[in-house]
Design a protein around this motif. Structure first.
Motif, PDB file in Angstrom:
ATOM      1  N   ASP A 140     -30.224 -23.694 -23.173  1.00  0.00           N
ATOM      2  CA  ASP A 140     -29.969 -24.990 -22.547  1.00  0.00           C
ATOM      3  C   ASP A 140     -31.299 -25.562 -22.054  1.00  0.00           C
ATOM      4  OD1 ASP A 140     -28.944 -27.192 -21.303  1.00  0.00           O
ATOM      5  OD2 ASP A 140     -27.540 -26.113 -20.004  1.00  0.00           O
ATOM      6  N   VAL A 141     -31.794 -26.559 -22.773  1.00  0.00           N
ATOM      7  CA  VAL A 141     -33.072 -27.189 -22.427  1.00  0.00           C
ATOM      8  C   VAL A 141     -32.777 -28.166 -21.282  1.00  0.00           C
ATOM      9  CG1 VAL A 141     -35.089 -28.422 -23.314  1.00  0.00           C
ATOM     10  CG2 VAL A 141     -33.745 -26.964 -24.840  1.00  0.00           C
ATOM     11  N   PHE A 142     -32.779 -27.621 -20.086  1.00  0.00           N
ATOM     12  CA  PHE A 142     -32.232 -28.308 -18.924  1.00  0.00           C
ATOM     13  C   PHE A 142     -33.320 -28.742 -17.941  1.00  0.00           C
ATOM     14  CE2 PHE A 142     -30.378 -27.874 -14.556  1.00  0.00           C
ATOM     15  CZ  PHE A 142     -29.473 -28.922 -14.619  1.00  0.00           C
ATOM     16  N   ALA A 143     -33.141 -29.927 -17.357  1.00  0.00           N
ATOM     17  CA  ALA A 143     -33.925 -30.429 -16.226  1.00  0.00           C
ATOM     18  C   ALA A 143     -35.434 -30.385 -16.498  1.00  0.00           C
ATOM     19  CB  ALA A 143     -33.558 -29.663 -14.961  1.00  0.00           C
ATOM     20  N   SER A 144     -36.193 -29.573 -15.747  1.00  0.00           N
ATOM     21  CA  SER A 144     -37.658 -29.611 -15.845  1.00  0.00           C
ATOM     22  C   SER A 144     -38.188 -28.996 -17.138  1.00  0.00           C
ATOM     23  CB  SER A 144     -38.289 -28.897 -14.645  1.00  0.00           C
ATOM     24  OG  SER A 144     -37.971 -27.525 -14.664  1.00  0.00           O
ATOM     25  N   THR A 145     -37.347 -28.265 -17.867  1.00  0.00           N
ATOM     26  CA  THR A 145     -37.741 -27.754 -19.189  1.00  0.00           C
ATOM     27  C   THR A 145     -37.416 -28.824 -20.220  1.00  0.00           C
ATOM     28  OG1 THR A 145     -37.225 -25.498 -18.507  1.00  0.00           O
ATOM     29  CG2 THR A 145     -37.474 -25.905 -20.860  1.00  0.00           C
ATOM     30  N   LYS A 146     -38.430 -29.323 -20.910  1.00  0.00           N
ATOM     31  CA  LYS A 146     -38.231 -30.445 -21.834  1.00  0.00           C
ATOM     32  C   LYS A 146     -38.236 -30.026 -23.300  1.00  0.00           C
ATOM     33  CE  LYS A 146     -39.950 -35.099 -22.957  1.00  0.00           C
ATOM     34  NZ  LYS A 146     -38.622 -35.721 -22.739  1.00  0.00           N
TER      35      LYS A 146
END
Length: 263
Positions: free
Chosen positions: A209-215
């Motif tokens: 899950d490429v979520f929030a601060s991970t782009k």
């Protein structure tokens, strides 16, 4: 196993609405917002096979980080890809997801002794009966003037879990009772069994899950053979230096110096 590993070391064509894959299906980038960033492995994982990604790009302004895990749902069977892995995908059942944080990722099981951390220069990571060359699992930052302040590589050559270039993987290890334990691997270190009782009778896909601060993340292929002579040389060199910047003063070929510092 080798052929299956090559197939699984890509992202599935089914993914969240905000994800864009590159032509090779090895890089996943969330192009807007902070959610709808779910990705899956192209194929189910084999027992002991790690699905490893490297964080390529971060985005400021969001709260939260990468989430990884396993699911028994075939991505093609999903009518709609959920917006979030936690709680949406998990609520569908037969899904186990772990939210990565900067510092607190180790799982301590009540009643069990905490296993000692493996030495960073040991060539293999051992989990149950699974043996994986450690070198590919470890993310490394580019050395610089302030690298001893910005990351933990000053002593251990290991990045913080959520940092750019950090490498995070997931696998499952079969147990004697016919189930499996899910393990999260962060920069070559096993975080312990983050979920237990997984069904080994059903195909298990990796969840990223490429979520929030991970782009943006990229899949890193893992070779399960013996480490190369070059890798073994690097492990010996790193074992005997205080900090990566000290490698610049060694009488070594430039390419080997670069490999020892950050490749």
């Amino acid at each position: 196993m080798a052929a299956r590993c090559r197939l699984a070391a890509r992202f599935h064509h089914i993914h969240g609405a905000n994800i864009r894959l590159d032509a090779s299906h090895t890089q996943a980038t969330r192009v807007e917002s902070f959610a709808n960033g779910l990705c899956f492995s192209q194929e189910p994982l084999a027992p002991g096979q790690i699905f490893l990604v490297e964080i390529e790009e971060k985005e400021l302004g969001w709260c939260g980080h990468l989430r990884v895990g396993l699911t028994a749902h075939d991505p093609q069977s999903l009518e709609v890809v959920p917006e979030y892995s936690l709680p949406d995908l998990v609520n569908l059942g037969d899904t186990w997801v772990f939210a990565i944080t900067r510092n607190h990722n180790r799982v301590v099981v009540e009643g069990e002794e905490v296993q000692a951390r493996g030495r960073p220069w040991e060539p293999f990571l051992l989990i149950e009966r699974v043996r994986i060359p450690r070198d590919t699992l470890v993310g490394r930052s580019r050395p610089g003037r302030y690298s001893h302040i910005l990351d933990d590589l000053y002593k251990m050559n290991v990045l913080p879990a959520t940092a750019r270039r950090s490498r995070i993987g997931v696998l499952y290890a079969p147990q004697p009772d016919g189930t499996a334990d899910m393990h999260i691997i962060i920069n070559g270190e096993d975080m312990g069994p983050s979920a237990r009782g997984l069904p080994t009778t059903r195909p298990l896909y990796a969840v990223i899950d490429v979520f929030a601060s991970t782009k943006s993340v990229r899949v890193i292929p893992v070779d399960y053979g013996f480490p190369s002579l070059q890798t073994l040389c690097r492990l010996v060199i790193q074992k005997h230096v205080v900090h990566r910047l000290a490698i610049d003063g060694l009488r070594l070929p430039p390419l080997l110096k670069s490999f020892c510092q950050h490749e």
